[in-house]
Enzyme design. Structure first.
Site, short mmCIF file in Angstrom:
data_model
loop_
_atom_site.label_atom_id
_atom_site.label_comp_id
_atom_site.label_asym_id
_atom_site.label_seq_id
_atom_site.Cartn_x
_atom_site.Cartn_y
_atom_site.Cartn_z
N ASP A 238 3.96 4.59 5.60
CA ASP A 238 2.56 4.60 5.23
C ASP A 238 1.90 3.41 5.94
O ASP A 238 2.56 2.54 6.49
CB ASP A 238 2.40 4.54 3.70
CG ASP A 238 1.05 5.10 3.28
OD1 ASP A 238 0.14 5.18 4.14
OD2 ASP A 238 0.87 5.43 2.09
C1 BGC Z 1 -2.49 6.37 2.54
C2 BGC Z 1 -1.93 7.59 3.24
C3 BGC Z 1 -2.73 7.88 4.49
C4 BGC Z 1 -2.72 6.64 5.37
C5 BGC Z 1 -3.44 6.82 6.67
C6 BGC Z 1 -2.68 5.20 3.48
O1 BGC Z 1 -3.36 4.16 2.85
O2 BGC Z 1 -1.67 6.02 1.47
O3 BGC Z 1 -1.95 8.70 2.39
O4 BGC Z 1 -2.19 8.98 5.15
O5 BGC Z 1 -3.33 5.58 4.64
O6 BGC Z 1 -4.79 6.97 6.49
#
Ligand code: BGC
Length: 684
Positions: A238
């Site tokens: 993530d």
């Molecule tokens: C989120 C993800 C997301 C990623 C990219 C993160 O903060 O938890 O779900 O895909 O950001 O935007």
């Protein structure tokens, strides 16, 4: 290219590329400067997220979120994932996935973060709207359909957030403790189902599981994912705070996103110093490149993916269909459907009635070309002159007066991005002292309350007491406690965040052009005491084997509204349930008749129970669902097959999945409530 040719190509690259080049393929690049450049607007660029080597001509992955539509560009905005969970419609979800695949490609992306399938353990979870509900079987079926749809257009789908990520505010620090059986039976089976369907990537979660960050969690990323499940795709982290040490590579993480903070020079140094085996790098690059080339080499279903396809008519029509199929009618004291010819004037109350309220403002925020609000939809349907803005929470008495002069009243209540959503800490998008651009304030987070704010309850009571044809429309990402006010409301329709076509769908549903047909993908509790413990600031939390309907049934509590419940303008009778044991499991069939007066969809559900079993099991588990459309008087027979594997429990001592022989109760019907089910026993 065949798989053999791809394998040969990857082997050649691994020989030719330097250690620095291989490590560079193990992270994203450029996100921080791009997000700064776009003033914090997500999706302004395709984000490079693994692969890519200019010298060797290797392509890269380009990432876009997210669950309610493609964030890149100005894409079609669907009802949020939870709403689509309420459709129980695999075919629709696959088509939604196809739209996302097409729009991602049109925006220059080949990696999608749309498949969010964390299990809804507690409705206060801020990102509940991004997932499908509380049941692992249902999550797996819906997530698999979305992933298959996205990948149809050669965009790799990533299943996220692996795993046990269901407290938002504490997501960067919370350690979720879970026993091996609960992990495999409750919190992971949907991920396995989706990966078995071909989903080629996984995003690790921010939180810890049993003491280790998910991005570093060998137990999850290597032992279970690769060892037990045989997953061949790649795992990426993530965003930003998902990796803390280059060791994550040895634990099974292939790509650090969105920048090389631990996987850049630190990883190169770790390999050079002997702390990490060079083989770890080759294995990770092998997975990234094999996936990349498999998708790049596959034939596209369309000739081209062009900007005009984004949010085109066909895609909007699917957004409308999803909004029509997802609304859940929870109560109807002979108010709905409204009669178009009898309505000279309709009063609409509530701040949310005219708000473009498509969900949170985190990474899943979509920027559609338009949003039809509830007011817009009613004006379009009835004509502007028949729709009266009755006021809002600021003055319930005024709204009540306007409602008393109308033939029906609609009160729109619930939440917005201010109440629930992804928690984005304030400093994440930077800020620039030189240009004077201020850092963004923290947004989103877990809900503090499961009910409605006092002023919305006052508005409902005031309007409903002055107009007996009052319909309460509830907007939210998950369960809303209605105990305080439901008796005052003649009709209640839960629409969730219903997307760009939401208001249009709402008008059609209220006036009976289409019957509501969504069913709750979660349990609505009577009181928070019915739920597992939740602490949005937890450092450590224990996730047990029961939540949602399995917990209610274990503790013998009656929910406010049961899992799988939803009313229709028609009604359905279930009969002739037949159950047969086969070599591979159970086959069941049941006949459903539309015994009402209107054509409508029904969602038939199949549950399996384990009475008298020695091993502790839930009272029953969802193991099948089908959506059927029936004309008045029409009967259809629906068939379900349940494999033996779907009936097994995990034995943590032998580490095997086992079937306990004995009686299994198969029940079929329109919700999980005992009174809505008919049953048969089968001995296995
Ligand atoms: C989120 C993800 C997301 C990623 C990219 C993160 O903060 O938890 O779900 O895909 O950001 O935007």
């Amino acid at each position: 290219m065949t798989d053999c040719e791809i394998a040969a190509l990857v082997a050649r690259i691994l020989k030719e590329a330097t250690l620095e080049e291989k490590v560079a393929m193990m992270s994203g690049h450029g996100f921080l400067s791009q997000i700064q450049e776009s003033g914090g607007r997500m999706g302004a660029h395709p984000y490079r997220a693994g692969g890519g080597c200019e010298r060797l001509g290797i392509p890269a992955f380009y990432f876009t979120d997210g669950p309610r539509g493609v964030v890149r560009g100005s894409g079609a905005c669907f009802p949020c994932t939870m709403a689509r969970g309420a459709t129980f419609d695999r075919d629709l979800e696959r088509r939604v996935g196809e739209v996302m695949g097409i729009e991602a490609r049109a925006g220059g992306c080949n990696l999608s973060g749309a498949v969010c399938v964390n299990l809804l353990r507690h409705p206060a979870w801020g990102r509940a709207q991004e997932t499908y509900g509380e049941d692992p079987y249902h999550l797996g079926e819906m997530g698999a359909a979305l992933a298959v749809g996205i990948q149809t257009h050669n965009v790799v789908a990533t299943a996220k957030h692996f795993a046990l990520n269901s407290i938002e505010n504490a997501r960067f620090k919370v350690d979720v403790r879970v026993d091996p059986r609960t992990l495999r039976e409750v919190y992971l089976p949907h991920f396995k189902r989706i990966l078995d369907a071909g989903c080629a990537s996984v995003m690790s979660a921010y939180n810890k599981v049993n003491g280790e960050y998910c991005g570093h969690n060998r137990g999850l990323l290597t032992d279970i994912l690769r060892g037990e499940w045989g997953f061949e795709g790649f795992v990426h982290s993530d965003w930003l705070l998902g990796v803390y040490h280059p060791y994550a590579a040895a634990a099974g993480l292939d790509v650090e996103n969105p920048e090389p903070i631990n996987f850049g020079q630190r990883l190169v140094d770790a390999v050079r110093s002997g702390a990490i085996e060079p083989q770890v790098i080759d294995t990770a690059c092998g997975r990234i490149l094999t996936t990349l080339y498999r998708f790049a080499a596959a034939e596209d279903p369309l000739d081209a993916y062009t900007p005009e396809m984004v949010a085109c008519d066909a895609h909007r029509a699917i957004a409308l269909e999803a909004a029509l199929k997802s609304a859940v009618l929870l109560k109807n004291d002979r108010v709905l459907p409204l009669d178009r010819n009898a309505i000279r004037r309709i009063a609409v109350a509530g701040r949310l009635a005219s708000l473009r309220n498509t969900g949170d403002r985190g990474s899943s925020q979509v920027f559609p070309p338009y949003v039809i609000t509830a007011i817009d939809g009613l004006k379009e349907y009835l004509g502007v002159e028949k729709v009266v803005l009755a006021g809002d929470e600021n003055d319930p008495a005024l709204a009540a007066t306007a409602a008393s002069e109308a033939d029906a009243a609609i009160v729109v209540v619930g939440y917005t991005a201010a109440d629930e959503g992804e928690y984005i800490p304030g400093d994440m998008s930077g800020g620039d002292a030189q240009s004077g651009q201020r850092p963004r304030r923290a947004i989103g987070g877990d809900r503090d309350d499961l009910g409605l704010p006092a002023e919305e309850i006052a508005l409902i009571r005031a309007v409903a007491s002055s107009n007996s044809r009052t319909v309460v429309v509830v907007v939210s990402g998950s369960a809303v406690s209605m105990t305080e006010w439901i008796d005052a409301a003649p009709a209640v329709l839960q629409t969730f965040y219903s997307g760009m076509e939401g208001g249009r769908a709402l008008a059609k549903l209220l006036f009976g052009d289409e019957s509501p047909s969504g069913k709750l993908p979660f349990t609505v509790p009577v009181s928070p005491a019915d739920l597992p413990p939740f602490d949005k600031n937890a450092d450590t939390i224990e996730y047990g084997p029961y939540q949602g309907y399995t917990l209610m049934e274990k503790t013998g509590r009656t929910p406010g509204f049961a899992f799988g419940f939803g009313l229709s303008y028609s009604s359905f009778r279930y009969r002739a349930l037949r159950v047969r044991r086969t070599q591979n499991g159970i086959e069941a069939q049941v006949s459903i008749t539309n015994v009402g007066n209107v054509e409508a969809d029904e969602i038939a559900q199949l549950y399996v129970g384990f009475p008298g079993h020695a091993v502790d099991r839930p009272k029953k588990l969802l193991r099948g669902f089908e959506r059927v459309r029936l004309k008045p008087g029409e009967t259809r027979t629906i068939r379900f097959s349940v494999t033996l594997d779907a009936l097994r429990y995990y034995d943590p001592v032998t580490r095997e999945w086992r079937l306990e022989p004995g009686t299994h109760v198969i029940s079929a019907g329109g919700s999980s409530r005992e009174e809505d089910l008919i049953r048969r026993e089968v001995v296995l």
